[in-house]
Design a protein around this motif. Sequence first.
Motif, PDB file in Angstrom:
ATOM      1  N   ASP A  91      -7.753  18.924  -3.128  1.00  0.00           N
ATOM      2  CA  ASP A  91      -9.193  19.040  -2.915  1.00  0.00           C
ATOM      3  C   ASP A  91      -9.740  17.946  -1.996  1.00  0.00           C
ATOM      4  OD1 ASP A  91      -9.374  21.298  -4.560  1.00  0.00           O
ATOM      5  OD2 ASP A  91      -9.569  20.068  -6.367  1.00  0.00           O
ATOM      6  N   ARG A  92      -8.894  17.021  -1.624  1.00  0.00           N
ATOM      7  CA  ARG A  92      -9.304  15.939  -0.722  1.00  0.00           C
ATOM      8  C   ARG A  92      -8.317  15.886   0.451  1.00  0.00           C
ATOM      9  NH1 ARG A  92      -9.355  10.805  -4.454  1.00  0.00           N
ATOM     10  NH2 ARG A  92     -10.292   9.821  -2.614  1.00  0.00           N
ATOM     11  N   PRO A  93      -8.422  16.808   1.397  1.00  0.00           N
ATOM     12  CA  PRO A  93      -7.426  16.911   2.469  1.00  0.00           C
ATOM     13  C   PRO A  93      -7.340  15.678   3.361  1.00  0.00           C
ATOM     14  CG  PRO A  93      -9.331  18.302   2.929  1.00  0.00           C
ATOM     15  CD  PRO A  93      -9.467  17.841   1.510  1.00  0.00           C
ATOM     16  N   ALA A  94      -8.387  14.892   3.420  1.00  0.00           N
ATOM     17  CA  ALA A  94      -8.355  13.690   4.245  1.00  0.00           C
ATOM     18  C   ALA A  94      -7.548  12.570   3.603  1.00  0.00           C
ATOM     19  CB  ALA A  94      -9.772  13.196   4.529  1.00  0.00           C
ATOM     20  N   LEU A  95      -7.276  12.685   2.303  1.00  0.00           N
ATOM     21  CA  LEU A  95      -6.503  11.649   1.606  1.00  0.00           C
ATOM     22  C   LEU A  95      -5.021  11.897   1.861  1.00  0.00           C
ATOM     23  CD1 LEU A  95      -6.403   9.219  -0.300  1.00  0.00           C
ATOM     24  CD2 LEU A  95      -6.441  10.826  -2.228  1.00  0.00           C
ATOM     25  N   LEU A  96      -4.432  11.119   2.745  1.00  0.00           N
ATOM     26  CA  LEU A  96      -3.034  11.317   3.117  1.00  0.00           C
ATOM     27  C   LEU A  96      -2.075  10.742   2.093  1.00  0.00           C
ATOM     28  CD1 LEU A  96      -3.110  10.557   6.946  1.00  0.00           C
ATOM     29  CD2 LEU A  96      -3.558  12.700   5.733  1.00  0.00           C
ATOM     30  N   ALA A  97      -2.445   9.633   1.481  1.00  0.00           N
ATOM     31  CA  ALA A  97      -1.529   9.005   0.524  1.00  0.00           C
ATOM     32  C   ALA A  97      -2.258   7.957  -0.296  1.00  0.00           C
ATOM     33  CB  ALA A  97      -0.348   8.359   1.251  1.00  0.00           C
ATOM     34  N   ILE A  98      -1.708   7.702  -1.451  1.00  0.00           N
ATOM     35  CA  ILE A  98      -2.112   6.563  -2.271  1.00  0.00           C
ATOM     36  C   ILE A  98      -0.886   5.676  -2.430  1.00  0.00           C
ATOM     37  CG2 ILE A  98      -2.836   5.790  -4.562  1.00  0.00           C
ATOM     38  CD1 ILE A  98      -4.474   8.339  -4.807  1.00  0.00           C
ATOM     39  N   VAL A  99      -1.052   4.423  -2.095  1.00  0.00           N
ATOM     40  CA  VAL A  99       0.036   3.453  -2.210  1.00  0.00           C
ATOM     41  C   VAL A  99      -0.354   2.426  -3.257  1.00  0.00           C
ATOM     42  CG1 VAL A  99       1.468   1.759  -1.017  1.00  0.00           C
ATOM     43  CG2 VAL A  99       0.644   3.790   0.212  1.00  0.00           C
ATOM     44  N   ARG A 100       0.436   2.355  -4.297  1.00  0.00           N
ATOM     45  CA  ARG A 100       0.188   1.361  -5.346  1.00  0.00           C
ATOM     46  C   ARG A 100       1.182   0.211  -5.180  1.00  0.00           C
ATOM     47  NH1 ARG A 100      -2.415   0.687 -10.058  1.00  0.00           N
ATOM     48  NH2 ARG A 100      -1.438  -0.615 -11.638  1.00  0.00           N
ATOM     49  N   VAL A 101       0.674  -1.000  -5.285  1.00  0.00           N
ATOM     50  CA  VAL A 101       1.525  -2.180  -5.193  1.00  0.00           C
ATOM     51  C   VAL A 101       2.213  -2.366  -6.541  1.00  0.00           C
ATOM     52  CG1 VAL A 101       1.588  -4.657  -4.769  1.00  0.00           C
ATOM     53  CG2 VAL A 101       0.027  -3.213  -3.464  1.00  0.00           C
ATOM     54  N   GLY A 102       3.511  -2.092  -6.566  1.00  0.00           N
ATOM     55  CA  GLY A 102       4.261  -2.113  -7.804  1.00  0.00           C
ATOM     56  C   GLY A 102       4.852  -3.473  -8.135  1.00  0.00           C
ATOM     57  N   GLY A 103       6.013  -3.441  -8.751  1.00  0.00           N
ATOM     58  CA  GLY A 103       6.660  -4.679  -9.194  1.00  0.00           C
ATOM     59  C   GLY A 103       7.211  -5.502  -8.044  1.00  0.00           C
TER      60      GLY A 103
END
Length: 333
Positions: A91-103
Amino acid sequence: MRSDAVTRSDAIREAVDAARWAPSVHNTQPWSFAVAGEEISVRADSDRRLRVSDPAGRQMLISGGASLFTLRTMVRCKGYEPEVLVLPDPDRPALLAIVRVGGRVTPDEYVLRLGGEIRVRRTHRAGFTTLPVPGRTIEALVQQAGAEGALLTPVEHPRAIEVLSALTTAAQALQSVDRRFTLELVRWAAPPGSPRGDGVPAGGYPDTPPRTEPAFAQRDYGGAHGWGAPTDQRMSTSPGVVALLTTSGDSRREWVAAGQALQRVLLHASGYGISAAFHTQALELPPMRELLRTELCAGRFPQMIMRLGITFDDGAGTRRALPEVLEVRDQGL
């Protein structure tokens, strides 16, 4: 600074700052970033999409994918594992990716080497020297593209190279007499001395289009103005190593993957002093792109036509300032 001394906030800011230096069509930089807590959203900026030559947004998403790979690489360089979700919300085509800073992780030498090339790599728009690109390096570039889900194919048969040359020249000629394409190109051609942080600067291409054998037409950013850097007479007429970057499908997900593969290839190549010149004209005309898919790409979808070679190019890059592309939702950053 040692990676284990970098805070998460610093890692996030430095990763976004590095992501600005990814390649993009006409240096449009069609991306923006939003930070909330330990998550970075990578978004396509449709206001920067090329309406005429990229109506579906394919090149925009390839550019965004290149930025995503750059961001991933810098997060790891700073000592954290990037956890990536590509196209997480239909539903949010402009959102290409979410990057979470992990361990925390210890970045290996290869990742650090890629990170060191992010601000050094430059798109090349002139000829190459006579120095050959080693075959083992080309093999390594093929492997790098494969690691991101794309196929990099060096084009070796002289007739196939001639076909790509002819299609590029024909596409360039067609676009040059189409006022829509011409005006779109003019929008992204910066005049000498321009302070703008996007578009192709006048020093980013030669004043006289380089001649290769066979010929690969270059964009005429200078038009009738005579803009451009003085032509380097040390360059040969060799086209360098001609290569095709393809994917098995042609969805938005494959476009993002192609962008990540492209940037991985470019950063690896930059570490060996190898630059890339791009020729996307034929891919912007659907009939020509389909011809390439069926006749030269074995049914795979061509995402990029490029030439690889060794240059003496050390010009400065142009990018928008970090505040122009970054939205911070967490005031702790």
